[in-house]
Enzyme design. Structure first.
Site, PDB file in Angstrom:
ATOM      1  N   ASP A   1       0.823  -1.208   0.000  1.00 59.10           N
ATOM      2  CA  ASP A   1       0.000   0.000   0.000  1.00 59.10           C
ATOM      3  C   ASP A   1       0.863   1.267   0.000  1.00 59.10           C
ATOM      4  OD1 ASP A   1      -2.416   1.360   0.171  1.00 59.10           O
ATOM      5  OD2 ASP A   1      -3.174   0.091   1.788  1.00 59.10           O
TER       6      ASP A   1
ATOM      7  N   ASP B   1     -10.652   1.606  -3.731  1.00 59.04           N
ATOM      8  CA  ASP B   1     -11.239   1.202  -2.447  1.00 59.04           C
ATOM      9  C   ASP B   1     -12.756   1.128  -2.551  1.00 59.04           C
ATOM     10  OD1 ASP B   1      -9.012   0.764  -0.989  1.00 59.04           O
ATOM     11  OD2 ASP B   1      -8.998   2.689   0.049  1.00 59.04           O
TER      12      ASP B   1
END
Ligand code: DGJ
Length: 703
Positions: A443, A507
């Site tokens: 990430d 997301d």
């Protein structure tokens, strides 16, 4: 020395003219067939001399030098303590071998040398590399070094993509007018707003029709994409790295290689650009589907967030096994003091608090169920509340004593400090050695603000450091796959494609939003590289509620997965998930190798897109209703891309339950019909009146 080089492949051509002493792209577009006389071609393209201009035609060349009389934006901007800001490069070497042209040029007075290569690969993607070397005695600062390609005057519209968190890759189309249209990124990562490729098109071009030219950049740091129309009417397109002040100072003998650009031309609309990129990327030996089929993935983030608990995760693994999941990814929260997002980044040591016996017990649970283990990291980050920061506050990207404003309570670790780089490499390696972990989700949850290393701007070197780190981890752990995530789709780019195996597309697991995000991200990134998960019934990011069938059809067009607490599912939902998982596994080879077709619709009420096998033996189309139809009868489905003369058995497929449609009678083909590819394209199939946010599949198999 030959004066004109021509490259052609797969219906595209590039002609490079060296007659002015500097390389010029004489043509980039459709194949020209055999060129009988290069002299005549040169005569044909030589501009007239207008009034109120210089006395001879201006030929700016690849480097668009002011010394050639060119008054637009030069390709190279730079200086040597205020001097050598204007150049006149002269070719010293040029050659063609097969599909590549190499040119070397120098400006002896300015003390600079450029090497450029133009490779037109077999898929018609033009890859251009340029390296500049400082051959002078003192420092030379490069402030900009873009790669520019010409567009014909008939190009009239640009298309690129913008976006934000949970809304990545939104298209914006505009008329090209005099001036410069610039898409710049200063986030230190490619960004949610990153266009991935910038397109220029003839008027009204769409997915199927019109001419389209595209330019993308193999780079994950700051970037710039440009379309410039000069007052002369001439139009050009470019891409390059956006360099911060002082970021690229070349000492004597040093070189700077601009990021490779990947350029494509299509006479068959945007789908043609997509096809060239997919075939190119899929031809790489290390393209993930050339190694193994993409495993059905379960990511636990939206199921448990930071609440790690072996018993709960074992229950999740049991249900995952029933459904047919092949890879299980443990997300954020397993290390250091990271029990929420306020601390712990930088300490890549398993937290005894939540994992008293390390990660091995979970690895064993997964191994016993035949499921691969994947683990989350965010190795480019550091938090002030971490052991790493307490030991090495100097390993933070910053300017002077000023810490940048925090983003998600975190700072960026300066990987250009060799110590910081080794810290991450060794800690990550130790975790990966502690048990069988074959996948990492990596990430990058904040932008780079004031990214300084010892006072100097450091985005360029930080970008190279992450490429190096990924490559080194892959060589230490053969077979390791890396997913590039950045608050969802904040680092999806053609540069990262070369160092990773999957992108977390967004997301947003809301299937309606995903229809758009996936469609546009897939312009140049093939679906097998884009994670697409079935999320919870009510999406966590939008609070929209969708049927499982709509979520499942949407998630099928990517590297499919689940991100949902499936321990709470009903028996019916589990049966639907299993049926969908079986369908994915049976068809992923086709979905991840075929030609992507996005069938133009007469309105914005629905999407019809599909994947057609390269040999046209089978196709899977998805019809997704995005809104309520304005008419009482909806659009007709035209199945494009099939073999016109062949017959296909066509049927409705609903891998995870039926779509909800309004009306009294279903269309008659639902039980199956046999029609030719020509009839399916020209006459098509009538659809039921789908309720908004519903979707189904249509499968066509050649008989
Ligand atoms: C942002 C990612 O996009 C999510 O999928 C998840 O991994 C979180 N970060 C974890 O912090």
């Amino acid at each position: 020395m030959n004066n004109v080089f021509a490259l052609s492949a797969s219906g595209s051509a590039v002609v490079i003219d060296l007659t002015s002493g500097s390389p010029s792209i004489l043509h980039w577009g459709a194949d020209l067939g055999p060129i009988e006389s290069t002299d005549d071609l040169l005569r044909a393209v030589t501009d007239p001399v207008p009034h109120a201009d210089l006395d001879a035609p201006i030929k700016p060349g690849l480097w668009r030098e002011n010394s050639m009389g060119f008054l637009g934006r030069p390709a190279l901007l730079g200086h040597r303590a205020g001097k050598d800001w204007s150049t006149k490069f002269e070719i010293i070497e040029a050659r063609q071998s097969a599909n590549t042209v190499f040119v070397k040029a120098a400006d002896k007075n300015a003390g600079l040398q450029i090497e450029a290569t133009f490779e037109l690969n077999q898929f018609g993607v033009l890859l251009v590399n340029q390296t500049i070397t400082n051959t002078g005695a003192s420092d030379f600062e490069v402030t900009e070094f873009n790669t520019w390609l010409p567009l014909p005057e008939r190009v009239s519209e640009s298309l690129d993509y913008t976006g934000a968190w949970i809304k990545e890759r939104q298209p914006q189309r505009r008329e090209i007018q005099t001036g410069t249209w610039a898409r710049e990124v200063r986030e230190g990562r490619s960004s949610h707003d990153y266009t991935i490729a910038q397109l220029a098109m003839t008027k009204g071009a769409n997915y199927q029709q019109g001419e389209v030219w595209s330019v993308g950049l193999l780079w994950s740091g700051n970037s710039r994409h440009l379309i410039e129309r000069q007052p002369t009417g001439r139009t050009t397109i470019a891409a390059g790295e956006l360099l911060l002040p002082g970021e690229m100072i070349l000492n004597s003998g040093d070189s700077y290689s601009a990021p490779t650009i990947a350029a494509a031309y299509s006479s068959e609309g945007i789908d043609g650009i997509t096809d060239r990129h997919y075939r190119w990327l899929r031809s790489r030996a290390n393209h993930p589907t050339n190694i193994k089929p993409r495993p059905l993935t379960l990511n636990v983030w939206e199921a448990v967030y930071f609440n790690h608990n072996l018993q709960k995760l074992t229950e999740l693994a049991d249900v995952a096994k029933t459904v047919g999941v092949e890879r299980f990814v443990l997300d954020d929260g397993w290390f250091g003091s990271r029990r929420d997002d306020s601390s712990g980044l930088g300490d890549w040591v398993v937290a005894k608090e939540v994992w008293p016996n390390g990660l091995k017990p979970l690895a064993d649970v997964l191994e016993a169920r035949g499921i691969e283990f994947g683990l989350w990291f965010e190795g480019e980050m550091i938090q002030v509340d971490s052991d790493l920061y307490r030991a090495h506050p100097e390993w933070t990207l910053q300017v002077g004593d000023r810490l940048p404003p925090e983003g998600r309570f975190q700072q960026v670790l300066d990987l250009t400090h060799e110590g910081a780089y080794q810290h991450v490499l060794e800690q990550v390696s130790e975790v990966l050695s502690s048990c069988k972990i074959s996948y990492i989700k990596w990430d990058h949850n904040r932008t780079l603000v004031e990214p300084g290393h010892l006072g100097h701007a450091a985005v360029h070197n930080q970008t190279l450091a992450i490429y190096r780190l990924f490559d080194e981890l892959k060589s230490r752990f053969p077979g390791l796959e890396i997913e590039s995530c950045s608050s969802g789709g904040g680092r999806i780019d053609l540069g990262m494609v070369m160092h990773s195996d999957r992108f977390w597309t967004s997301d947003c697991n809301d299937a309606l939003e995903r229809q758009y995000i996936q469609r546009y991200t897939q312009t140049v990134i093939p679906p097998e590289l884009l994670g697409s998960h079935i999320g919870p019934t009510t999406a966590h990011t939008s609070h929209r509620t969708h049927s499982l069938s709509f979520r499942a059809v949407t998630a099928l067009f990517g590297h499919a997965g689940i991100e949902w607490d499936i321990t709470g599912c009903t028996d019916e939902e589990i049966a639907s998930l299993k049926s969908w998982a079986d369908y994915y596994k049976a068809n992923r080879d086709l979905l991840h190798s075929g030609k992507m077709i996005r069938v133009e619709q007469p309105n914005d009420e629905a999407f019809l897109h599909g994947v057609v096998a390269q040999d046209k033996s089978k196709a899977i189309f998805a019809y997704a209703a995005l809104k309520a139809t304005a008419g009482s009868l909806p659009n007709t489905l035209q199945l494009l891309g099939l073999e016109a003369a062949a017959n296909y058995r066509v049927k409705l497929v609903e891998p995870a339950g039926a779509a909800f449609w309004i009306g009294r009678k279903a269309p008659h083909w639902f039980d199956g019909v046999t029609l030719s590819g020509a009839a399916l394209a020209q006459v098509g199939l009538k659809t039921p009146v789908l309720a908004p946010e519903q979707a189904f599949l249509v499968e066509a198999v050649r008989v």
